[in-house]
Design an enzyme around this catalytic site. Structure first.
Site, PDB file in Angstrom:
ATOM      1  CG  ASP A 189     -34.657  23.577 -19.047  1.00 48.17           C
ATOM      2  OD1 ASP A 189     -35.038  23.979 -20.008  1.00 48.17           O
ATOM      3  OD2 ASP A 189     -35.093  23.395 -17.970  1.00 48.17           O
ATOM      4  CG  ASP A 209     -40.721  18.580 -14.106  1.00 45.34           C
ATOM      5  OD1 ASP A 209     -41.620  18.724 -13.117  1.00 45.34           O
ATOM      6  OD2 ASP A 209     -39.547  18.000 -13.864  1.00 45.34           O
ATOM      7  CG  HIS A 255     -42.723  14.923 -15.056  1.00 43.29           C
ATOM      8  ND1 HIS A 255     -42.656  15.486 -13.779  1.00 43.29           N
ATOM      9  CD2 HIS A 255     -43.864  15.482 -15.707  1.00 43.29           C
ATOM     10  CE1 HIS A 255     -43.538  16.258 -13.578  1.00 43.29           C
ATOM     11  NE2 HIS A 255     -44.470  16.268 -14.580  1.00 43.29           N
ATOM     12  NE  ARG A 298     -33.293  25.605  -4.356  1.00 47.02           N
ATOM     13  CZ  ARG A 298     -34.436  25.058  -4.371  1.00 47.02           C
ATOM     14  NH1 ARG A 298     -34.694  24.073  -4.692  1.00 47.02           N
ATOM     15  NH2 ARG A 298     -35.494  26.006  -4.172  1.00 47.02           N
ATOM     16  CB  ILE A 335     -36.185  22.573  -7.106  1.00 48.26           C
ATOM     17  CG1 ILE A 335     -37.490  22.210  -7.349  1.00 48.26           C
ATOM     18  CG2 ILE A 335     -35.441  23.527  -8.085  1.00 48.26           C
ATOM     19  CD1 ILE A 335     -38.538  23.422  -7.115  1.00 48.26           C
ATOM     20  CG  LEU A 336     -30.979  19.060  -8.675  1.00 47.12           C
ATOM     21  CD1 LEU A 336     -30.861  17.950  -9.948  1.00 47.12           C
ATOM     22  CD2 LEU A 336     -30.048  18.875  -7.408  1.00 47.12           C
ATOM     23  N   GLY A 351     -35.332  25.096 -15.529  1.00 55.23           N
ATOM     24  CA  GLY A 351     -36.625  25.386 -15.416  1.00 55.23           C
ATOM     25  C   GLY A 351     -36.980  24.034 -14.510  1.00 55.23           C
ATOM     26  CG  ASN A 365     -36.455  14.467 -14.018  1.00 51.63           C
ATOM     27  OD1 ASN A 365     -36.649  13.919 -13.240  1.00 51.63           O
ATOM     28  ND2 ASN A 365     -37.797  15.307 -14.448  1.00 51.63           N
TER      29      ASN A 365
HETATM   30  C1  GRF Z   1     -41.670   8.512 -11.237  1.00 50.31           C
HETATM   31  O1  GRF Z   1     -42.993   8.467 -11.541  1.00 50.31           O
HETATM   32  C2  GRF Z   1     -41.193   9.897 -11.425  1.00 50.31           C
HETATM   33  O2  GRF Z   1     -41.695  10.616 -12.641  1.00 50.31           O
HETATM   34  C3  GRF Z   1     -41.604  10.803 -10.326  1.00 50.31           C
HETATM   35  O3  GRF Z   1     -41.338  10.150  -9.372  1.00 50.31           O
HETATM   36  C4  GRF Z   1     -41.796   8.518  -9.604  1.00 50.31           C
HETATM   37  C5  GRF Z   1     -40.478   7.789  -8.987  1.00 50.31           C
HETATM   38  O4  GRF Z   1     -40.967   6.614  -9.142  1.00 50.31           O
HETATM   39  N1  GRF Z   1     -40.720  11.751 -10.327  1.00 50.31           N
HETATM   40  P1  GRF Z   1     -40.053   5.327  -8.548  1.00 50.31           P
HETATM   41  O5  GRF Z   1     -39.382   5.927  -7.269  1.00 50.31           O
HETATM   42  O6  GRF Z   1     -38.958   5.189  -9.528  1.00 50.31           O
HETATM   43  O7  GRF Z   1     -41.050   4.180  -8.271  1.00 50.31           O
END
Ligand code: GRF
Length: 194
Positions: free
Chosen positions: A140, A144, A108, A64, A91-92, A142, A106
């Site tokens: 950060d 999410d 989510h 990684r 994961i970065l 972690g 990010n």
């Molecule tokens: C999003 O719902 C994001 O929260 C999740 O992956 C999805 C990406 O959707 N990590 P898209 O590729 O932008 O349609």
């Protein structure tokens, strides 16, 4: 003009919404490149808008850290002000986070800190909750866990499956992504003070 590199792994509907929203000389944002960790269908959206793309394939690297180092160097080549993870499913490592955060955000598909990780929508349905949402946050070290910039709640409807609920959440993710990036570009959002 805020220059942004967007990283994706999949369909890129968040990316497409962003490209459409900034496709005006009145919006001080430019997506300077779109990158992915593999063959992502969403790269086609960048091609449509004439935005350079790059792929740093995880499987081409022994670990990684070496993969993330190459990803970091590729991104640095575009000198972005901001890196946006929009459906980037890897994961970065800490060195990458340190290099870009807090100018690393990010999106989510849950109301973090609830349901972090790669299966947020499925986990939400399995938990039987009636309310979920979308979160945009500073990344950060972690999973999410970084400081939340914006959140929107989304109702879970009877009969929802992963696809229907995820799409309802994505409507809000796209708006939060656009609102955040334009807010940063217009100096209304300071990521260092979130
Ligand atoms: C999003 O719902 C994001 O929260 C999740 O992956 C999805 C990406 O959707 N990590 P898209 O590729 O932008 O349609």
């Amino acid at each position: 003009m805020l220059s942004v590199v967007v990283l994706i792994s999949g369909t890129g509907s968040n990316l497409l919404a962003l490209l459409k929203a900034i496709d005006s000389p009145l919006v001080p944002v430019r997506v300077v490149a779109v990158g992915s960790d593999g063959p992502a269908p969403g790269l086609a959206h960048a091609d449509l808008y004439g935005v350079p793309t790059f792929v740093v394939e995880r499987s081409m690297f022994p670990d990684r850290e070496s993969w993330a180092k190459r990803l970091q160097e590729t991104i640095e080549g575009y000198s972005p002000d901001l890196v946006a993870l929009a459906g980037f499913m890897k994961i970065l490592p800490p060195a990458f986070i340190k290099r870009f955060s807090p100018n690393l955000i990010n999106i989510h598909a849950s109301l973090l800190p609830l349901f972090p990780g790669a299966h947020a929508v499925r986990d939400t349905l399995d938990a039987g909750v009636t309310e979920t949402g979308a979160t945009i946050h500073v990344v950060d070290e972690g999973i999410d866990t970084g400081p939340v910039i914006f959140q929107r709640t989304v109702q879970v409807m009877p009969g929802d499956d992963v696809a229907t609920l995820h799409e309802r959440i994505k409507v809000h993710e796209r708006e939060l992504l656009i609102e955040t990036i334009i807010g940063v570009a217009e100096n209304r959002i300071d990521l260092a003070s979130i």
